[in-house]
Design a protein around this motif. Structure first.
Motif, mmCIF file in Angstrom:
data_model
loop_
_atom_site.group_PDB
_atom_site.id
_atom_site.type_symbol
_atom_site.label_atom_id
_atom_site.label_comp_id
_atom_site.label_asym_id
_atom_site.label_seq_id
_atom_site.Cartn_x
_atom_site.Cartn_y
_atom_site.Cartn_z
ATOM 1 N N ARG A 75 0.815 -1.212 0.000
ATOM 2 C CA ARG A 75 0.000 0.000 0.000
ATOM 3 C C ARG A 75 0.854 1.270 0.000
ATOM 4 O O ARG A 75 0.565 2.224 -0.717
ATOM 5 N N GLY A 76 1.887 1.247 0.773
ATOM 6 C CA GLY A 76 2.733 2.452 0.851
ATOM 7 C C GLY A 76 3.338 2.809 -0.502
ATOM 8 O O GLY A 76 3.392 3.990 -0.896
ATOM 9 N N GLN A 77 3.827 1.799 -1.200
ATOM 10 C CA GLN A 77 4.423 2.055 -2.520
ATOM 11 C C GLN A 77 3.380 2.583 -3.500
ATOM 12 O O GLN A 77 3.662 3.471 -4.311
ATOM 13 N N ARG A 78 2.189 2.014 -3.418
ATOM 14 C CA ARG A 78 1.156 2.483 -4.358
ATOM 15 C C ARG A 78 0.763 3.939 -4.087
ATOM 16 O O ARG A 78 0.560 4.727 -5.016
ATOM 17 N N VAL A 79 0.634 4.267 -2.800
ATOM 18 C CA VAL A 79 0.302 5.659 -2.463
ATOM 19 C C VAL A 79 1.408 6.595 -2.948
ATOM 20 O O VAL A 79 1.147 7.657 -3.524
ATOM 21 N N LEU A 80 2.668 6.207 -2.703
ATOM 22 C CA LEU A 80 3.789 7.044 -3.149
ATOM 23 C C LEU A 80 3.808 7.188 -4.666
ATOM 24 O O LEU A 80 3.980 8.283 -5.213
#
Length: 490
Positions: free
Chosen positions: A121-126
């Motif tokens: 999730r973090g990578q997608r948000v970034l």
């Protein structure tokens, strides 16, 4: 060395500086460092990597920890964008799209190869935070560029280069970077408008009589007209020039009208309005030019303009005035010719006496009431009364007089010369050849010799050398008047 549970490697502590003499400081080998541990790639999310690369900033490679690929992608993207900016070619935009698709696909493929790949999730948000502003900004700029292009095209359709230039002024570096081919189409319109501005300047110079500038201006209009889409702007430029006609100078307008009428080369969109304008302005210009030339006493040129008006535009409303102008010019030409001939007549075989001419506006020759211009040998005609004379326009006759000759014998008298001898002297009248022409027609109306009487047989005779056998009488003013009276009907 094993990895501790928290995931961080365990490193040995620095050994303290030895104080033993067998380890001199200069020979101390230093601590026993372990070899560096390479940074392992992050476990990637393929979707995040693909979205990050969709920004064309190489963000997906950074998410994967592949800095080398990031810099390579950034360099290629910058090169392609600059190429698009400088060339404004559609093919360059196609290269950018292909490159965009390639880095997105490559990022996805590269991330999928990692055994630990999976959703994060973090990578997608970034990735979304990096890609979304770039894509939205690029899309908005391209939309704005198309709006500007539509405004420029609309202004061109109206023939309004000023509005087109105002719209194109909204283009900035950001538009040229993201939508160079779209912006370039507007640049093409503005470039054509600038050429039309140059043509308009040359046409305005042509309004001052520089026909070479007119030729150059029309040539530029034809060149711009040959490029698709410029019909309205060219027509507007031509209409503004033609609206400046006629000029304040009638003769200048005639020159321009003749040039427009005789222009046969070039597109019909230029020659047809030019010919129509010439037909519109020519009659009034010819009339005005004729009047101006009359004021400047250029009678022959004025008559030519009036005659052209009648020949080329017989049904024009100026026709009657042109006929009157021709009549007036003809009279002025006749009067000028008569005055020239009268001034040149110093004998019976020169000037008016040799080549009589008419002045149709002169008074009719009527016996007893005609006044005359006396030319030739005017020794005696200068003694005639002022009431018998007139200037050239008001005279009915032009009287040419020659030199005096011996006329009829008046009287014979006896004289004693200086030696004491007696001799006879005959006294003759003075005979003067006279030709009179009716000024209105230039025809000869009198051709004869007049004889002047006068005093004869004076008490004292003056002479040189020998006593003459014949002498002329000495006429008085009354004698001269009596002799010439019948010539002018007095």
């Amino acid at each position: 060395m094993t990895r501790p549970p928290d995931g961080e490697p365990e490193y040995p502590k620095y050994p303290e500086h030895p104080e033993h003499p067998e380890y001199p400081e200069a020979e101390y080998p230093g601590p026993d460092w372990p070899p560096p541990v390479p940074r392992e790639p992050r476990d990637p999310d393929p979707l995040a990597v693909a979205v990050g690369n969709a920004s064309l900033l190489g963000a997906g490679y950074l998410i994967m920890g592949r800095r080398g690929l990031f810099w390579v992608a950034a360099a290629v993207t910058a090169s392609l964008l600059w190429l698009t900016y400088t060339t404004a070619g559609t093919w360059c935009e196609l290269l950018v799209v292909l490159w965009w698709a390639a880095v997105v696909a490559h990022g996805w493929w590269l991330a999928r190869r990692n055994p630990a790949a999976g959703p994060r999730r973090g990578q997608r948000v970034l990735a979304l935070a990096l890609a979304l502003p770039v894509l939205v900004s690029a899309g908005w700029l391209r939309f704005d560029a198309h709006e500007i292009e539509d405004a420029v095209a609309g202004a061109r359709e109206r023939g309004d280069c000023a509005d087109a230039a105002a719209a194109q002024d909204g283009v900035g570096f950001r538009h040229r970077l993201t939508a160079a081919p779209v912006v370039a189409r507007g640049d093409t319109v503005i470039e054509a408008c600038e050429r039309l501005d140059t043509a308009a300047g040359e046409l305005n110079v042509g309004l001052n009589g520089d026909l070479d500038s007119l030729e150059s201006g029309f040539g530029r209009l034809g060149a711009v007209l040959g490029e698709s889409g410029n019909e309205r702007t060219v027509a507007a430029t031509l209409d503004r020039f033609l609206a400046g006609l006629p000029t304040d100078d009638g003769c200048l307008t005639v020159r321009i009208a003749d040039w427009l009428r005789d222009r046969e080369t070039g597109p019909k969109a230029l020659t047809a309005p030019a010919f129509a304008t010439s037909a519109r302005i020519a009659p009034g210009a010819l009339m005005e030019c004729g009047d101006a030339l009359m004021t400047d006493e250029e009678w022959a040129n004025a008559r030519d303009r009036y005659q052209r008006l009648l020949d080329e535009h017989p049904d024009d409303g100026h026709a009657d005035k042109a006929r009157k102008g021709i009549r007036k010019a003809d009279l002025a030409i006749q009067l000028g010719r008569v005055r020239e001939l009268v001034a040149a007549a110093d004998g019976m075989s020169t000037g008016y006496c040799e080549k009589p001419a008419k002045y149709s506006a002169a008074p009719a020759y009527r016996k007893g009431k005609s006044r005359a211009v006396f030319v030739g040998d005017t020794e005696y005609t200068d003694k005639l009364p002022e009431g018998w004379r007139a200037d050239t326009p008001d005279a009915a006759l032009v009287v040419c007089t020659g030199g005096t000759e011996a006329g009829d014998v008046v009287e014979t008298c006896q004289y004693q010369d200086h030696r004491g001898n007696i001799g006879s002297v005959r006294f003759n009248k003075l005979a003067v050849p006279v030709k009179a022409y009716a000024l209105r027609t230039g025809k000869l109306v009198i051709d004869r010799k007049v004889q002047m009487g006068g005093e004869s047989c004076p008490g004292l005779l003056r002479y040189f050398d020998e006593l003459p056998s014949r002498m002329a009488v000495t006429p008085s003013k009354a004698d001269v008047r009596d002799a010439f009276g019948p010539v002018v009907g007095r």
